[in-house]
Design an enzyme around this catalytic site. Structure first.
Site, PDB file in Angstrom:
ATOM      1  N   LYS A 130       0.899  -1.153  -0.041  1.00  0.00           N
ATOM      2  CA  LYS A 130      -0.157  -0.080   0.031  1.00  0.00           C
ATOM      3  C   LYS A 130       0.869   1.191   0.020  1.00  0.00           C
ATOM      4  O   LYS A 130       2.090   1.229   0.643  1.00  0.00           O
ATOM      5  CB  LYS A 130      -0.962   0.024   1.092  1.00  0.00           C
ATOM      6  N   ASP A 170      -6.992   4.389  -4.675  1.00  0.00           N
ATOM      7  CA  ASP A 170      -7.532   4.425  -3.180  1.00  0.00           C
ATOM      8  C   ASP A 170      -8.392   5.989  -2.882  1.00  0.00           C
ATOM      9  O   ASP A 170      -8.612   6.529  -3.952  1.00  0.00           O
ATOM     10  CB  ASP A 170      -6.796   3.727  -2.204  1.00  0.00           C
TER      11      ASP A 170
HETATM   12  P1  NDP Z   1     -13.019   8.011  -2.517  1.00  0.00           P
HETATM   13  O1  NDP Z   1     -11.941   8.866  -2.306  1.00  0.00           O
HETATM   14  O2  NDP Z   1     -13.562   7.616  -3.968  1.00  0.00           O
HETATM   15  O3  NDP Z   1     -14.048   8.314  -1.437  1.00  0.00           O
HETATM   16  C1  NDP Z   1     -13.840   8.136  -0.140  1.00  0.00           C
HETATM   17  C2  NDP Z   1     -15.473   8.745   0.384  1.00  0.00           C
HETATM   18  O4  NDP Z   1     -15.191   8.443   1.831  1.00  0.00           O
HETATM   19  C3  NDP Z   1     -15.714  10.317   0.195  1.00  0.00           C
HETATM   20  O5  NDP Z   1     -17.281  10.228   0.176  1.00  0.00           O
HETATM   21  C4  NDP Z   1     -15.052  10.864   1.396  1.00  0.00           C
HETATM   22  O6  NDP Z   1     -15.580  11.926   1.678  1.00  0.00           O
HETATM   23  C5  NDP Z   1     -15.661   9.879   2.329  1.00  0.00           C
HETATM   24  N1  NDP Z   1     -14.353  10.027   3.474  1.00  0.00           N
HETATM   25  C6  NDP Z   1     -12.994   9.811   3.157  1.00  0.00           C
HETATM   26  N2  NDP Z   1     -12.163   9.935   4.416  1.00  0.00           N
HETATM   27  C7  NDP Z   1     -13.180  10.251   5.272  1.00  0.00           C
HETATM   28  C8  NDP Z   1     -13.265  10.576   6.806  1.00  0.00           C
HETATM   29  N3  NDP Z   1     -12.065  10.707   7.239  1.00  0.00           N
HETATM   30  N4  NDP Z   1     -14.419  10.920   7.377  1.00  0.00           N
HETATM   31  C9  NDP Z   1     -15.555  10.617   6.668  1.00  0.00           C
HETATM   32  N5  NDP Z   1     -15.616  10.516   5.272  1.00  0.00           N
HETATM   33  C10 NDP Z   1     -14.493  10.546   4.686  1.00  0.00           C
HETATM   34  O7  NDP Z   1     -12.254   6.559  -1.946  1.00  0.00           O
HETATM   35  P2  NDP Z   1     -12.920   5.273  -2.217  1.00  0.00           P
HETATM   36  O8  NDP Z   1     -14.222   4.862  -2.454  1.00  0.00           O
HETATM   37  O9  NDP Z   1     -11.970   4.555  -3.298  1.00  0.00           O
HETATM   38  O10 NDP Z   1     -12.370   4.339  -0.887  1.00  0.00           O
HETATM   39  C11 NDP Z   1     -13.245   4.100   0.193  1.00  0.00           C
HETATM   40  C12 NDP Z   1     -12.883   3.166   1.106  1.00  0.00           C
HETATM   41  O11 NDP Z   1     -12.804   1.791   0.251  1.00  0.00           O
HETATM   42  C13 NDP Z   1     -11.523   3.282   1.619  1.00  0.00           C
HETATM   43  O12 NDP Z   1     -11.577   2.859   2.944  1.00  0.00           O
HETATM   44  C14 NDP Z   1     -10.510   2.423   0.715  1.00  0.00           C
HETATM   45  O13 NDP Z   1      -9.467   1.907   1.321  1.00  0.00           O
HETATM   46  C15 NDP Z   1     -11.594   1.480   0.259  1.00  0.00           C
HETATM   47  N6  NDP Z   1     -11.522   0.578  -0.778  1.00  0.00           N
HETATM   48  C16 NDP Z   1     -11.234   1.079  -2.268  1.00  0.00           C
HETATM   49  C17 NDP Z   1     -11.056   0.313  -3.234  1.00  0.00           C
HETATM   50  C18 NDP Z   1     -11.184   0.930  -4.331  1.00  0.00           C
HETATM   51  O14 NDP Z   1     -10.921   0.360  -5.468  1.00  0.00           O
HETATM   52  N7  NDP Z   1     -11.161   2.272  -4.542  1.00  0.00           N
HETATM   53  C19 NDP Z   1     -10.729  -1.196  -2.920  1.00  0.00           C
HETATM   54  C20 NDP Z   1     -10.844  -1.746  -1.742  1.00  0.00           C
HETATM   55  C21 NDP Z   1     -10.985  -0.899  -0.589  1.00  0.00           C
HETATM   56  P3  NDP Z   1     -14.838  13.490   1.268  1.00  0.00           P
HETATM   57  O15 NDP Z   1     -15.138  13.655  -0.326  1.00  0.00           O
HETATM   58  O16 NDP Z   1     -15.647  14.668   1.912  1.00  0.00           O
HETATM   59  O17 NDP Z   1     -13.399  13.211   1.759  1.00  0.00           O
END
Ligand code: NDP
Length: 451
Positions: A130, A170
């Protein structure tokens, strides 16, 4: 330190904490795995005496580097970049890159450690890693993000490669960032090769990669419910986040007849009491990826209720998908979800539940709970398929990739059932995923001898 008995969990964790001071997220992730693995290896001297679990908690290497870039005002900015290469026993290191102000070594080590088990579960030849930086793309212009990505890759490129380490997206790293990162890698090494996944279709990407994590989480939920004679159709669903995972999770749930009541971001959440429609999800995807707006704008546009600073966990719902970030459900919130009739929790985000929340869900008799390493493995699975397509210099059709994704998630579900079934058909999905993910990596490590 040799782990002699199941009760040695505490002693084992003391060693982990002493070797990794202050890295609380990493301790939490290791503890969650060790709780299942230490009893499992208690009567397996090969794993125990050769300290396989202890070796797995030590990354092969952690690389940290300076990232200097120029903002639009001509001022220099300095960030810290990382790559944690955790374990390559069963394939090249593989795992996403996160750009978020909360990124530090502890967060990336927890994610890399989890990734080893997750990648093993997919059945594809991928090790775990990562990376990321404490850079916040929010509010930055495209050019600023481009300059940051180019500077980041100028450092990172010497440590990665299609047979060495293959990063992906991510939090904060979507198709725009992957494009800039891949372009800079290609410029530096003068080779067009599959060094990143999540690429656009025009330059080596795979169909269904963008959708894969969210879709995969829904396929996992479908599998868990089917195993207990139930289905998704007609059920109220709660989703947190509104990024990649959350929006494609919503899309697939709607396609399967689920009613998606909530989405959120770090500022607040929306409640759509009649359920979101696919058109509304499309509008939100565009808001978040192209217009880079806030979820509150969706409330204004469609007349949803907006709750500033709130998370979805107080809303009554049966199928729960935390898809934002780590530790987003605490013990109190878990109790509320159980009280309000939650039937199943499927972790789209990595480590979204605190240890107390996991215990609350575990104690709720009939609640099904799939851990991230099983529930969100669809993303990395399709990344693995993207690597295969890049090696073959082929592009499979959307239907072909989706069928393979479904098959992989089904086999992950079956592995959880095989290793996690308790009396009365109740499946401990955490235990099942931990043991199934562990054994393949452990056996490969044994085969290599002492290293
Ligand atoms: P994105 O950046 O596309 O979206 C993240 C979302 O979560 C946004 O809505 C963001 O809000 C919100 N968010 C992020 N940090 C916080 C926080 N500290 N508190 C509240 N809301 C928060 O990321 P992904 O959708 O890609 O990833 C989301 C999760 O899924 C993560 O845990 C990631 O590790 C996991 N994941 C992702 C994969 C992928 O293929 N993308 C694969 C496997 C796991 P805001 O816009 O306000 O920051």
């Amino acid at each position: 330190m040799v782990v002699d008995k199941a009760e040695d969990l505490e002693k084992f964790m003391e060693g982990v904490v002493a070797r990794n001071p202050g890295e609380t997220e990493f301790h939490q992730a290791v503890h969650e795995v060790a709780m299942d693995i230490i009893p499992y290896i208690a009567d397996k001297p090969l794993y125990k005496d050769l300290r396989i679990l202890e070796r797995m908690t030590e990354p092969d290497r952690v690389i940290s580097f300076r990232v200097v870039w120029e903002d639009d005002k001509g001022e220099l900015r300095v960030n810290r970049g990382f790559r944690v290469q955790q374990n390559n026993a069963i394939g090249p290191y593989k795992g996403g890159i996160r750009f978020h102000p909360s990124v530090n070594q502890s967060v990336l080590k927890f994610l890399a450690f989890e990734q080893v088990f997750k990648n093993s579960l997919t059945g594809l030849p991928m090790g775990g890693g990562k990376g990321g930086a404490n850079f916040d793309p929010k509010g930055r212009s495209d050019r600023e993000v481009m300059r940051f990505c180019q500077s980041f890759m100028t450092q990172l490129h010497r440590y990665i490669g299609p047979d060495t380490d293959v990063p992906a997206g991510d939090i904060g790293v979507g198709s725009r960032e992957v494009g800039y990162l891949f372009g800079q890698y290609k410029r530096l090494v003068n080779r067009f090769e599959g060094v990143l996944t999540g690429k656009a279709l025009e330059f080596g990407g795979s169909h269904v990669r963008t959708e894969a994590t969210g879709y995969g989480a829904v396929y996992m939920m479908e599998g868990m419910l089917a195993h207990h004679g139930e289905h998704i159709e007609g059920r109220n669903c709660l989703i947190s986040g509104s990024g990649n995972v959350a929006t494609y999770c919503a899309e697939k749930l709607i396609a399967m007849g689920g009613k998606v009541l909530t989405l959120s971001d770090s500022s607040g959440m929306i409640v759509a009491k009649d359920g979101l429609t696919q058109d509304q999800v499309e509008w939100i995807k565009d808001l978040k990826t192209r217009r880079r707006g806030r979820i509150s704008e969706a409330a204004k546009e469609f007349g949803f209720k907006y709750h500033k600073g709130k998370k979805p966990w107080a809303i009554p719902g049966e199928l729960v998908f935390p898809c934002a970030t780590q530790n987003e459900i605490d013990g109190e919130e878990a109790r509320l979800l159980v009280k309000n009739g939650a039937r199943a929790v499927c972790e789209g985000a990595n480590m979204p539940a605190t240890p107390e929340a996991i215990a609350v869900f575990g104690a709720a008799k009939s609640l099904l709970h799939a851990p991230a390493k099983a529930a969100n493995a669809g993303g990395v699975a399709v990344s693995g398929l993207e690597m295969s397509q890049n090696s073959l210099r082929l592009q499979w059709t959307e239907a072909e990739v989706d069928a393979r994704l479904r098959e992989i998630v089904k086999s992950i579900h079956d592995e959880c059932v095989e290793f996690g079934t308790r009396k009365g058909n109740h499946v401990d999905y955490f235990k099942g995923a931990n043991i199934a993910g562990f054994t393949k990596v452990a056996d490969a490590m044994l085969a290599y001898g002492v290293m």
